[in-house]
Design a protein around this motif. Structure first.
Motif, PDB file in Angstrom:
ATOM      1  N   ASP A  67       1.064  -1.182  -0.032  1.00 20.31           N
ATOM      2  CA  ASP A  67       0.033   0.062  -0.045  1.00 20.31           C
ATOM      3  C   ASP A  67       0.983   1.252   0.022  1.00 20.31           C
ATOM      4  O   ASP A  67       0.624   2.138  -0.932  1.00 20.31           O
ATOM      5  CB  ASP A  67      -0.965  -0.112   1.226  1.00 20.31           C
ATOM      6  N   LEU A  68       1.864   1.355   0.706  1.00 22.07           N
ATOM      7  CA  LEU A  68       2.663   2.229   0.828  1.00 22.07           C
ATOM      8  C   LEU A  68       3.536   2.615  -0.514  1.00 22.07           C
ATOM      9  O   LEU A  68       3.545   3.788  -0.921  1.00 22.07           O
ATOM     10  CB  LEU A  68       3.992   2.428   2.143  1.00 22.07           C
ATOM     11  N   ILE A  69       4.080   1.775  -1.089  1.00 22.67           N
ATOM     12  CA  ILE A  69       4.829   1.766  -2.263  1.00 22.67           C
ATOM     13  C   ILE A  69       3.970   2.193  -3.477  1.00 22.67           C
ATOM     14  O   ILE A  69       4.143   3.208  -4.131  1.00 22.67           O
ATOM     15  CB  ILE A  69       5.236   0.422  -2.614  1.00 22.67           C
ATOM     16  N   PHE A  70       2.496   1.921  -3.525  1.00 21.61           N
ATOM     17  CA  PHE A  70       1.614   2.111  -4.447  1.00 21.61           C
ATOM     18  C   PHE A  70       1.235   3.420  -4.315  1.00 21.61           C
ATOM     19  O   PHE A  70       1.095   4.206  -5.194  1.00 21.61           O
ATOM     20  CB  PHE A  70       0.554   1.147  -4.904  1.00 21.61           C
ATOM     21  N   GLY A  71       1.065   3.822  -2.908  1.00 26.28           N
ATOM     22  CA  GLY A  71       0.655   5.111  -2.407  1.00 26.28           C
ATOM     23  C   GLY A  71       1.803   6.246  -3.110  1.00 26.28           C
ATOM     24  O   GLY A  71       1.410   7.241  -3.606  1.00 26.28           O
ATOM     25  N   SER A  83      -4.377  10.203  -3.120  1.00 25.40           N
ATOM     26  CA  SER A  83      -2.939   9.522  -3.095  1.00 25.40           C
ATOM     27  C   SER A  83      -2.328   9.932  -1.662  1.00 25.40           C
ATOM     28  O   SER A  83      -1.437   9.108  -1.032  1.00 25.40           O
ATOM     29  CB  SER A  83      -2.185   9.898  -4.213  1.00 25.40           C
ATOM     30  N   ALA A  84      -2.265  11.050  -1.291  1.00 25.85           N
ATOM     31  CA  ALA A  84      -1.686  11.379  -0.018  1.00 25.85           C
ATOM     32  C   ALA A  84      -2.228  10.833   1.119  1.00 25.85           C
ATOM     33  O   ALA A  84      -1.413  10.444   2.143  1.00 25.85           O
ATOM     34  CB  ALA A  84      -1.852  13.028   0.076  1.00 25.85           C
ATOM     35  N   SER A  85      -3.541  10.591   1.280  1.00 23.40           N
ATOM     36  CA  SER A  85      -4.079   9.942   2.221  1.00 23.40           C
ATOM     37  C   SER A  85      -3.854   8.641   2.331  1.00 23.40           C
ATOM     38  O   SER A  85      -3.360   7.809   3.414  1.00 23.40           O
ATOM     39  CB  SER A  85      -5.636   9.992   2.265  1.00 23.40           C
ATOM     40  N   ALA A  91       1.954   4.633   5.824  1.00 20.10           N
ATOM     41  CA  ALA A  91       3.174   4.805   6.415  1.00 20.10           C
ATOM     42  C   ALA A  91       2.945   4.630   8.032  1.00 20.10           C
ATOM     43  O   ALA A  91       3.855   3.994   8.908  1.00 20.10           O
ATOM     44  CB  ALA A  91       3.622   6.344   6.107  1.00 20.10           C
ATOM     45  N   ILE A  92       1.855   5.326   8.635  1.00 22.80           N
ATOM     46  CA  ILE A  92       1.559   5.232   9.971  1.00 22.80           C
ATOM     47  C   ILE A  92       1.216   3.927  10.321  1.00 22.80           C
ATOM     48  O   ILE A  92       1.835   3.270  11.347  1.00 22.80           O
ATOM     49  CB  ILE A  92       0.429   6.157  10.332  1.00 22.80           C
ATOM     50  N   CYS A  93       0.386   3.117   9.400  1.00 23.19           N
ATOM     51  CA  CYS A  93      -0.070   1.523   9.891  1.00 23.19           C
ATOM     52  C   CYS A  93       1.430   0.738   9.608  1.00 23.19           C
ATOM     53  O   CYS A  93       1.507  -0.156  10.641  1.00 23.19           O
ATOM     54  CB  CYS A  93      -0.916   1.153   9.101  1.00 23.19           C
TER      55      CYS A  93
END
Length: 110
Positions: A67-71, A83-85, A91-93
């Protein structure tokens, strides 16, 4: 502080997000199906976290990393609030799901 509800909330929100994207792209069957599969994966990981299954937490770590990489890729292509959210939540998770406090909470939840 209990981290299990926070991480569970992340996977719930991500499941809802991808299910909503599937509904919005219902005119394209293959795209909608892909979004629904991703939503299902997030909901299954949510269930595993709620049941305190360590193997599911490990799989959830990899899914959160994806999720982080694709975000990040999505932010690089077009900076939008969605995209920012996605990037921010992932990142937080990722920080929370890899913490020792969360792992101990899952391990001793039986």
């Amino acid at each position: 502080m209990r981290l299990k509800p926070v991480v569970s909330l992340f996977f719930f929100l991500m499941g809802i997000y991808f299910a909503g994207m599937g509904v919005l792209s219902s005119s394209e069957r293959s795209t909608a199906l892909g979004f629904f599969i991703i939503a299902l994966i997030h909901f299954l990981i949510l269930l595993g976290i709620l049941l305190s299954r360590e193997i599911v937490v490990q799989i959830g770590t990899y899914i959160t990393l994806l999720d982080l990489i694709f975000g990040i890729l999505w932010v690089l292509v077009s900076f939008e609030p969605a995209s920012a959210s996605l990037t921010f939540l992932a990142a937080i998770c990722l920080v929370l799901i890899t913490s020792d406090e969360f792992k101990n909470e899952i391990k001793f939840a039986y």
